[in-house]
Motif scaffolding. Sequence first.
Motif, PDB file in Angstrom:
ATOM      1  N   ILE B  83       0.845  -1.268   0.019  1.00 31.65           N
ATOM      2  CA  ILE B  83       0.122   0.107   0.064  1.00 31.65           C
ATOM      3  C   ILE B  83       0.752   1.282   0.107  1.00 31.65           C
ATOM      4  O   ILE B  83       0.319   2.318  -0.363  1.00 31.65           O
ATOM      5  CB  ILE B  83      -1.010  -0.019   1.236  1.00 31.65           C
ATOM      6  CG1 ILE B  83      -0.388  -0.076   2.638  1.00 31.65           C
ATOM      7  CG2 ILE B  83      -2.099  -1.104   0.932  1.00 31.65           C
ATOM      8  CD1 ILE B  83      -1.248  -0.004   3.783  1.00 31.65           C
ATOM      9  N   ILE B  85       2.168   2.906   2.421  1.00 31.60           N
ATOM     10  CA  ILE B  85       1.631   3.751   3.521  1.00 31.60           C
ATOM     11  C   ILE B  85       2.465   3.216   4.766  1.00 31.60           C
ATOM     12  O   ILE B  85       2.811   2.244   4.935  1.00 31.60           O
ATOM     13  CB  ILE B  85       0.224   3.481   3.592  1.00 31.60           C
ATOM     14  CG1 ILE B  85      -0.627   4.145   2.459  1.00 31.60           C
ATOM     15  CG2 ILE B  85      -0.462   4.403   5.062  1.00 31.60           C
ATOM     16  CD1 ILE B  85      -0.558   5.630   2.215  1.00 31.60           C
ATOM     17  N   TYR B  86       2.826   4.334   5.478  1.00 37.18           N
ATOM     18  CA  TYR B  86       3.601   4.344   6.825  1.00 37.18           C
ATOM     19  C   TYR B  86       2.800   4.158   8.013  1.00 37.18           C
ATOM     20  O   TYR B  86       1.740   4.713   8.410  1.00 37.18           O
ATOM     21  CB  TYR B  86       4.411   5.558   7.307  1.00 37.18           C
ATOM     22  CG  TYR B  86       5.529   5.550   5.886  1.00 37.18           C
ATOM     23  CD1 TYR B  86       6.639   4.771   6.413  1.00 37.18           C
ATOM     24  CD2 TYR B  86       5.576   6.360   4.864  1.00 37.18           C
ATOM     25  CE1 TYR B  86       7.650   4.944   5.246  1.00 37.18           C
ATOM     26  CE2 TYR B  86       6.235   6.509   4.063  1.00 37.18           C
ATOM     27  CZ  TYR B  86       7.430   5.958   4.279  1.00 37.18           C
ATOM     28  OH  TYR B  86       8.677   5.866   3.426  1.00 37.18           O
ATOM     29  N   ASP B  87       2.824   2.726   8.533  1.00 34.60           N
ATOM     30  CA  ASP B  87       2.034   2.221   9.646  1.00 34.60           C
ATOM     31  C   ASP B  87       2.123   3.255  10.937  1.00 34.60           C
ATOM     32  O   ASP B  87       1.138   3.376  11.648  1.00 34.60           O
ATOM     33  CB  ASP B  87       2.267   0.674  10.071  1.00 34.60           C
ATOM     34  CG  ASP B  87       1.716  -0.078   9.188  1.00 34.60           C
ATOM     35  OD1 ASP B  87       0.936   0.273   8.543  1.00 34.60           O
ATOM     36  OD2 ASP B  87       2.298  -1.363   9.162  1.00 34.60           O
ATOM     37  N   GLU B  88       3.080   3.765  11.086  1.00 29.70           N
ATOM     38  CA  GLU B  88       3.551   4.673  12.486  1.00 29.70           C
ATOM     39  C   GLU B  88       3.034   5.797  12.186  1.00 29.70           C
ATOM     40  O   GLU B  88       3.384   6.922  13.178  1.00 29.70           O
ATOM     41  CB  GLU B  88       4.873   4.531  12.888  1.00 29.70           C
ATOM     42  CG  GLU B  88       6.061   4.865  11.890  1.00 29.70           C
ATOM     43  CD  GLU B  88       6.484   3.805  10.967  1.00 29.70           C
ATOM     44  OE1 GLU B  88       5.612   2.887  10.769  1.00 29.70           O
ATOM     45  OE2 GLU B  88       7.383   3.834  10.193  1.00 29.70           O
ATOM     46  N   LEU B  89       2.507   6.460  11.079  1.00 32.79           N
ATOM     47  CA  LEU B  89       2.176   7.634  10.935  1.00 32.79           C
ATOM     48  C   LEU B  89       0.809   7.791  10.704  1.00 32.79           C
ATOM     49  O   LEU B  89      -0.029   6.827  10.706  1.00 32.79           O
ATOM     50  CB  LEU B  89       2.691   8.431   9.601  1.00 32.79           C
ATOM     51  CG  LEU B  89       4.311   8.453   9.490  1.00 32.79           C
ATOM     52  CD1 LEU B  89       4.687   9.119   8.135  1.00 32.79           C
ATOM     53  CD2 LEU B  89       4.889   9.169  10.494  1.00 32.79           C
ATOM     54  N   GLU B  93      -0.803  12.690   8.167  1.00 32.79           N
ATOM     55  CA  GLU B  93       0.709  12.737   8.118  1.00 32.79           C
ATOM     56  C   GLU B  93       1.126  11.954   6.869  1.00 32.79           C
ATOM     57  O   GLU B  93       2.201  12.499   6.218  1.00 32.79           O
ATOM     58  CB  GLU B  93       1.365  11.936   9.273  1.00 32.79           C
ATOM     59  CG  GLU B  93       1.332  12.830  10.449  1.00 32.79           C
ATOM     60  CD  GLU B  93       1.720  12.222  11.838  1.00 32.79           C
ATOM     61  OE1 GLU B  93       1.672  13.145  12.814  1.00 32.79           O
ATOM     62  OE2 GLU B  93       1.875  11.111  11.870  1.00 32.79           O
ATOM     63  N   ARG B 129      -1.551   2.225  11.678  1.00 38.09           N
ATOM     64  CA  ARG B 129      -1.448   0.868  12.429  1.00 38.09           C
ATOM     65  C   ARG B 129      -2.591   0.358  12.896  1.00 38.09           C
ATOM     66  O   ARG B 129      -2.777  -1.002  13.389  1.00 38.09           O
ATOM     67  CB  ARG B 129      -0.041   0.703  13.270  1.00 38.09           C
ATOM     68  CG  ARG B 129      -0.153   1.436  14.445  1.00 38.09           C
ATOM     69  CD  ARG B 129       0.882   0.966  15.596  1.00 38.09           C
ATOM     70  NE  ARG B 129       0.830   1.759  16.342  1.00 38.09           N
ATOM     71  CZ  ARG B 129       1.976   2.893  16.916  1.00 38.09           C
ATOM     72  NH1 ARG B 129       2.961   2.694  16.211  1.00 38.09           N
ATOM     73  NH2 ARG B 129       1.839   3.414  17.884  1.00 38.09           N
ATOM     74  N   ARG B 136      -7.001   1.195   5.202  1.00 39.08           N
ATOM     75  CA  ARG B 136      -5.826   1.129   4.692  1.00 39.08           C
ATOM     76  C   ARG B 136      -5.575   1.236   3.262  1.00 39.08           C
ATOM     77  O   ARG B 136      -4.874   2.079   2.644  1.00 39.08           O
ATOM     78  CB  ARG B 136      -4.809   0.176   5.246  1.00 39.08           C
ATOM     79  CG  ARG B 136      -4.494   0.003   6.776  1.00 39.08           C
ATOM     80  CD  ARG B 136      -4.289  -1.475   7.188  1.00 39.08           C
ATOM     81  NE  ARG B 136      -3.010  -1.921   6.877  1.00 39.08           N
ATOM     82  CZ  ARG B 136      -1.888  -1.773   7.464  1.00 39.08           C
ATOM     83  NH1 ARG B 136      -1.843  -1.118   8.751  1.00 39.08           N
ATOM     84  NH2 ARG B 136      -0.866  -2.090   6.931  1.00 39.08           N
TER      85      ARG B 136
END
Lengths: 226, 232
Positions: B83, B85-89, B93, B129, B136
Amino acid sequence: MRFLRQTLTVAAKDLRSELRTKEAVNASLSFALVILILFSFAFDPTAETTREIAGGLLWLVFAFAGVLVLNRSFARELANDCLEALISSPVPGAALFLGKALASFALLLAIEVVCLPVFGVFYNVTWYSHPGQLALVLLLTTWGVTVVGTLFSALTVNLRLREVMLPMLVYPVLIPCLMAAMQLTTTLVAGDPIAGDQWAWVRLLASFDIIFTSLAVLLIDSVLIG
Amino acid sequence: MSALAIEGVWKFYGDFPALRDIRFNVEAGSCVALLGRNGAGKTTLLKILAGLSRPAKGQVKLFGQDASERSARASIGVLGHGIGIYDELSAIENLRLFANLYGLAEPERKAMEWLERTGLERVKDGLVREFSRGMRQRLAVARAFLHNPRILLLDEPFTALDDRAIAVLQTVLREALAEGRTVLMSTHQLREALELATHVALINRGKLAFTGERTREMVDDPGWIYRHYGEA
């Protein structure tokens, strides 16, 4: 201007991600502190020989702890194929590399700053007698370690054994950088300033940084795009 | 001018030729369904078009520019298997990050606009996340379309999407096509793809087996093209 903005955006993203997860920083900082403390029990902190090896010991610890941070530099992009999203964007490889290097540089410096007072207490050395010169050595060496580590982190990111491969590739390349740092730090923690011929070590560090930063910026596109 | 020009592209993995002399053009505003069995070379071709991989021979041009050029990459939107995409953002963001990387004016407004279009505005500050899989996927669609790319490269975009994400993707794809954007999508979901497609390209063991306009026959019987041009 756009290059700088993209570089800073990547750096800010990496720092934000790391500060949220604290994956690399926690591991690296605890490793560095534990090793520093354990070695302080192994050697007599009042002995002259301990002070002579203190600079070397400090940089070995920083180099080993640093690799834990640098391993995550590109590996954090593997989840959800984020690296592909970055490469397919118009961000130049050099901006991506420098952004990641800047973030790792900040993290490594923070770890070093926390470790220095602990080092001073447990090894009975006055590391702060020449703060400007020590800062110069820290900045130059940490940038050298970061640049080489980030480049090899990109190179090994798709390997299954990257945690093993990264140190095997990085440490031999870092020998001149670490040698210079150890020589200079040993002098500084003994309370003496860098003077005379010792400036050659500083020049070596600066040259190392310039050469490897230029090489990394030139090579990063070939490393990232298969 | 062709939106996409693929000129004699070869790609090897070791000695194995994953792509063999692929050449075809995609006209601006068209939607091409890139078909082929697993391992045919669809993803490899899409990776080369997205600048993620270099061809061993041949070249790829996006609106006349080499695909590896930075300005050419600014004109593509990629939705791959991951995807991106950053899980921790948080959702906002993530979109703000890509808006900044693409140099968009008003990144905040653009990010909010796409969060609204994908129905994620209420969870904009939530960390990815903590999102469901469908959320997502919708965020990934927003990320790929955020910068209004002139060319969309979609690798099996409908695979593993939930109903809502499929609806969002179909809507934004239709809007993109209505605005004259070019779409190239690889897929195994023939019915959805052929309904949207204006053209079809079929890859068979790394070779281009068919390229041409999508016909009514293909829509009525999605297996037709494989029976006529694919492997037995």
